[in-house]
Design a protein around this motif. Structure first.
Motif, PDB file in Angstrom:
ATOM      1  N   ALA A 285       0.765  -1.146   0.097  1.00 41.70           N
ATOM      2  CA  ALA A 285      -0.050  -0.178   0.032  1.00 41.70           C
ATOM      3  C   ALA A 285       0.841   1.141   0.019  1.00 41.70           C
ATOM      4  N   VAL A 286       2.229   1.232   0.418  1.00 39.47           N
ATOM      5  CA  VAL A 286       2.802   2.475   0.536  1.00 39.47           C
ATOM      6  C   VAL A 286       4.111   2.438  -0.324  1.00 39.47           C
ATOM      7  N   LEU A 287       4.376   1.533  -1.083  1.00 42.77           N
ATOM      8  CA  LEU A 287       5.599   1.768  -1.857  1.00 42.77           C
ATOM      9  C   LEU A 287       5.606   2.609  -2.730  1.00 42.77           C
ATOM     10  N   LEU A 288       4.661   2.531  -3.754  1.00 46.03           N
ATOM     11  CA  LEU A 288       4.493   3.523  -4.946  1.00 46.03           C
ATOM     12  C   LEU A 288       4.050   4.741  -4.509  1.00 46.03           C
ATOM     13  N   GLN A 289       3.031   4.858  -3.802  1.00 50.74           N
ATOM     14  CA  GLN A 289       2.548   6.354  -3.523  1.00 50.74           C
ATOM     15  C   GLN A 289       3.281   6.967  -2.345  1.00 50.74           C
ATOM     16  N   GLY A 290       3.919   5.945  -1.345  1.00 55.48           N
ATOM     17  CA  GLY A 290       4.658   6.715  -0.258  1.00 55.48           C
ATOM     18  C   GLY A 290       6.086   7.307  -0.760  1.00 55.48           C
ATOM     19  N   MET A 291       6.753   6.287  -1.602  1.00 56.10           N
ATOM     20  CA  MET A 291       7.895   7.127  -2.565  1.00 56.10           C
ATOM     21  C   MET A 291       7.425   8.091  -3.232  1.00 56.10           C
ATOM     22  N   THR A 292       6.313   8.245  -3.845  1.00 60.68           N
ATOM     23  CA  THR A 292       5.891   9.186  -4.777  1.00 60.68           C
ATOM     24  C   THR A 292       5.901  10.661  -3.655  1.00 60.68           C
ATOM     25  N   ALA A 293       5.189  10.422  -2.465  1.00 60.40           N
ATOM     26  CA  ALA A 293       5.005  11.739  -1.658  1.00 60.40           C
ATOM     27  C   ALA A 293       6.194  12.093  -0.847  1.00 60.40           C
ATOM     28  N   HIS A 294       7.329  10.986  -0.999  1.00 52.10           N
ATOM     29  CA  HIS A 294       8.601  11.223  -0.419  1.00 52.10           C
ATOM     30  C   HIS A 294       9.267  11.975  -1.502  1.00 52.10           C
ATOM     31  N   TYR A 295       9.563  11.957  -2.702  1.00 55.81           N
ATOM     32  CA  TYR A 295      10.253  12.498  -3.784  1.00 55.81           C
ATOM     33  C   TYR A 295       9.570  13.738  -4.009  1.00 55.81           C
ATOM     34  N   LEU A 296       8.237  13.884  -3.993  1.00 57.36           N
ATOM     35  CA  LEU A 296       7.539  15.232  -4.260  1.00 57.36           C
ATOM     36  C   LEU A 296       7.947  16.386  -3.214  1.00 57.36           C
TER      37      LEU A 296
ATOM     38  N   TYR B 292      10.264  19.593  -5.020  1.00 64.05           N
ATOM     39  CA  TYR B 292      10.249  20.872  -4.244  1.00 64.05           C
ATOM     40  C   TYR B 292      10.379  20.595  -3.113  1.00 64.05           C
ATOM     41  N   PRO B 293      11.655  20.630  -2.283  1.00 67.35           N
ATOM     42  CA  PRO B 293      11.917  20.326  -0.860  1.00 67.35           C
ATOM     43  C   PRO B 293      11.404  21.359   0.037  1.00 67.35           C
ATOM     44  N   LEU B 294      10.119  20.789   0.569  1.00 65.31           N
ATOM     45  CA  LEU B 294       9.483  21.997   1.400  1.00 65.31           C
ATOM     46  C   LEU B 294      10.180  22.127   2.439  1.00 65.31           C
ATOM     47  N   GLN B 295      10.079  23.422   3.104  1.00 64.07           N
ATOM     48  CA  GLN B 295      10.942  24.026   4.185  1.00 64.07           C
ATOM     49  C   GLN B 295       9.901  24.669   5.128  1.00 64.07           C
ATOM     50  N   PRO B 296      10.313  24.644   6.481  1.00 64.62           N
ATOM     51  CA  PRO B 296       9.395  25.563   7.471  1.00 64.62           C
ATOM     52  C   PRO B 296       9.231  26.867   6.767  1.00 64.62           C
ATOM     53  N   GLY B 297       7.808  27.218   6.787  1.00 61.99           N
ATOM     54  CA  GLY B 297       7.351  28.447   6.463  1.00 61.99           C
ATOM     55  C   GLY B 297       6.774  28.315   5.017  1.00 61.99           C
ATOM     56  N   ASP B 298       7.183  27.344   4.195  1.00 57.50           N
ATOM     57  CA  ASP B 298       6.509  27.100   2.903  1.00 57.50           C
ATOM     58  C   ASP B 298       4.948  26.625   3.121  1.00 57.50           C
ATOM     59  N   THR B 299       4.054  26.824   2.076  1.00 56.83           N
ATOM     60  CA  THR B 299       2.783  26.672   2.106  1.00 56.83           C
ATOM     61  C   THR B 299       2.533  25.552   0.800  1.00 56.83           C
ATOM     62  N   CYS B 300       1.884  24.414   0.816  1.00 57.54           N
ATOM     63  CA  CYS B 300       1.742  23.787  -0.238  1.00 57.54           C
ATOM     64  C   CYS B 300       0.217  23.489  -0.322  1.00 57.54           C
ATOM     65  N   LEU B 301      -0.373  23.298  -1.575  1.00 54.28           N
ATOM     66  CA  LEU B 301      -1.351  22.698  -1.798  1.00 54.28           C
ATOM     67  C   LEU B 301      -1.527  21.373  -2.547  1.00 54.28           C
ATOM     68  N   VAL B 302      -2.298  20.431  -1.802  1.00 58.29           N
ATOM     69  CA  VAL B 302      -2.199  18.993  -2.349  1.00 58.29           C
ATOM     70  C   VAL B 302      -3.903  18.844  -2.449  1.00 58.29           C
ATOM     71  N   HIS B 303      -3.865  18.472  -3.898  1.00 56.08           N
ATOM     72  CA  HIS B 303      -5.190  18.152  -4.404  1.00 56.08           C
ATOM     73  C   HIS B 303      -5.306  16.614  -4.111  1.00 56.08           C
ATOM     74  N   ALA B 304      -6.622  16.188  -3.889  1.00 55.80           N
ATOM     75  CA  ALA B 304      -7.044  14.764  -3.638  1.00 55.80           C
ATOM     76  C   ALA B 304      -6.359  14.336  -2.596  1.00 55.80           C
ATOM     77  N   ALA B 305      -6.217  15.243  -1.264  1.00 52.54           N
ATOM     78  CA  ALA B 305      -5.769  15.114  -0.063  1.00 52.54           C
ATOM     79  C   ALA B 305      -6.189  13.798   0.847  1.00 52.54           C
TER      80      ALA B 305
END
Length: 323
Positions: free
Chosen positions: A118-129, A134-147
């Protein structure tokens, strides 16, 4: 062995359960007895003909189970080991699947084969995204569709681990609850509210640093309007259909935006990167800080039902096929 086969592109009815010979691993390959196979949108794209394949073929790019046999030259894996694999030609909708040994990872204690599938494809996708594209940092705001989808729930959690503010879009009150449970700070029901206008309101007119869009056609253009100047649109799926061709001048006009269309294969091409991303996920599951939601487990013989469920966008979490 039993395997799901596609002889001609079409709807879910194109998925047929058949008896075919059990494959034998060649040098450098591992034969996996499949406990669970992940169902993903790319499987739908291949079945429907949106992506081309040589017929007939067995879908499925993600599976977990135990090693049934190893080919010559394979080291590091033995019969009976619990493993998982993500690989573009895995043919995971079957009782057994062949994978190159360099695309197989061992499962640590505390991670079940169902969780791994359940986690390998979608989890590694979330990891690289969230950590590389876009390496998120504290202070960034992101929009996640289909959250509240399979990837969305994991992406919300990874984004929060990196200190970002997360705005998610969902379709129902039940999905809003799930997205908030995964760490979304703000959730927009796009069926009731103009999500672009609401993002601007929530950010005081500034916009977000990055949009993670797996939906495509129905969200892409409005999503560009959610970005702050020099923000990044990360289009990593098209569950609502393919995005129309874009004049690059639009990116300039909207604030020197960045646009990328990534895919997981390019972010786990090196063995070290595959091990690092999957290892992080498994460690987080072990310590209880990453929660993997399985929406349903469907018998292999009813693979069409699994595709209908995913394609309806009515699922929340992962759909698995179990032999």
């Amino acid at each position: 062995m039993k395997a799901v086969r596609v002889h001609a592109t079409g709807g879910p009815e194109a998925l047929r359960l058949e008896e075919i010979p059990t494959p034998s691993p060649r040098p450098g390959e591992v034969l996996i007895r499949v406990d669970a196979a992940g169902v993903n949108f790319i499987d739908i794209y291949l079945r429907s003909g949106a992506y081309k394949m040589t017929m007939p073929f067995t879908p499925g790019q993600e599976a977990a189970g135990t090693v049934a046999a190893v080919g010559a030259g394979v080291t590091g894996f033995a019969v009976g080991d619990r493993v998982a694999s993500y690989y573009g030609a895995l043919s995971a909708y079957a009782e057994f699947a062949i994978a190159p040994a360099d695309k197989v990872v061992a499962l640590p204690s505390g991670v079940t084969t169902a969780q791994a599938a359940a986690v390998l494809l979608q989890g590694m996708t979330a990891h690289y995204l969230a950590s590389t594209t876009y390496p998120l940092q504290p202070g960034d705001t992101c929009l996640v569709h289909a959250a509240a989808g399979g990837t969305g729930l994991l992406l919300c959690q990874v984004a929060k681990r990196r200190g970002a503010r997360v705005i998610g879009t969902v379709s129902t009150a039940a999905k809003e609850k799930l997205a908030r449970g995964a760490g979304a700070d703000d959730v927009i029901r796009y069926t009731e509210t103009d999500f672009a206008a609401e993002v601007k309101r929530l950010t005081g007119g500034t916009g977000v640093q990055v949009v993670y869009d797996s939906v495509g056609k129905s969200t892409f253009t409005a999503g560009l309007g959610c970005l702050a100047p020099r923000g990044m649109m990360v289009l990593f799926g098209q569950s609502s259909g393919a995005v129309e061709p874009l004049d690059p001048q639009v990116l300039n006009q909207r604030g020197s935006l960045f646009l990328t269309r990534p895919t997981l294969a390019h972010y786990v091409a090196a063995r070290a990167e595959l091990e690092q991303r999957s290892g992080d996920l498994f460690h987080w599951i072990q310590e209880g800080t990453l929660h993997v939601r399985i929406d349903r487990e469907v018998p292999l013989a009813r693979a069409g039902e699994a595709h209908r469920a995913l394609d309806s966008r009515g699922t929340s979490g992962k759909v698995l096929l179990v032999p």
